[in-house]
Design a protein around this motif. Structure first.
Motif, PDB file in Angstrom:
ATOM      1  N   GLU A   1       0.832  -1.207   0.000  1.00 38.05           N
ATOM      2  CA  GLU A   1       0.000   0.000   0.000  1.00 38.05           C
ATOM      3  C   GLU A   1       0.866   1.256   0.000  1.00 38.05           C
ATOM      4  O   GLU A   1       0.577   2.220  -0.710  1.00 38.05           O
TER       5      GLU A   1
ATOM      6  N   ILE B   1       2.279   1.788  -3.475  1.00 34.47           N
ATOM      7  CA  ILE B   1       1.284   2.313  -4.415  1.00 34.47           C
ATOM      8  C   ILE B   1       1.111   3.815  -4.195  1.00 34.47           C
ATOM      9  O   ILE B   1       1.035   4.596  -5.137  1.00 34.47           O
TER      10      ILE B   1
ATOM     11  N   LYS C   1       2.043   6.992  -6.867  1.00 33.98           N
ATOM     12  CA  LYS C   1       1.069   7.993  -7.292  1.00 33.98           C
ATOM     13  C   LYS C   1       1.579   9.401  -7.043  1.00 33.98           C
ATOM     14  O   LYS C   1       1.256  10.326  -7.779  1.00 33.98           O
TER      15      LYS C   1
END
Length: 100
Positions: A25, A28, A32
């Motif tokens: 997580e 990710i 971004k």
């Protein structure tokens, strides 16, 4: 024994799965939030040209009927030899002599 070990694994090592999920997580989220940077022209890569443009493969000679004939059957034809770019040159020095 395997069933007992499988049941005990989650109690003993289950924390690893949670840490892995958190790591994924976080990865990710950092992907971004990254900023895209344009590279200078000398760092950019070019699209590779097709291999057929540079590599020419000649058709193989007829496959021999016997196992003895099969050994080295392509190397018997000079145009299919591995040394199509010239002979291999080895160094004349010894590694041990270089390292003294």
């Amino acid at each position: 024994m395997e069933m007992h070990a499988a049941n005990a694994w989650s109690r003993t090592w289950g924390f690893i799965t949670q840490s892995y999920k958190e790591m994924v997580e976080d990865d990710i989220q950092t992907r971004k939030s990254r900023v895209k940077v344009d590279l200078p022209s000398h760092f950019q890569t070019r699209v590779p040209s097709p291999a057929e443009k540079h590599i020419k493969v000649s058709p193989s000679p007829k496959v021999p009927q016997t196992a003895q004939g099969f050994t080295g059957w392509r190397s018997a034809v000079p145009s299919l030899g591995l040394e199509c770019f010239g002979k291999v040159h080895k160094g004349r020095t010894s590694f041990l002599k270089e390292m003294k």
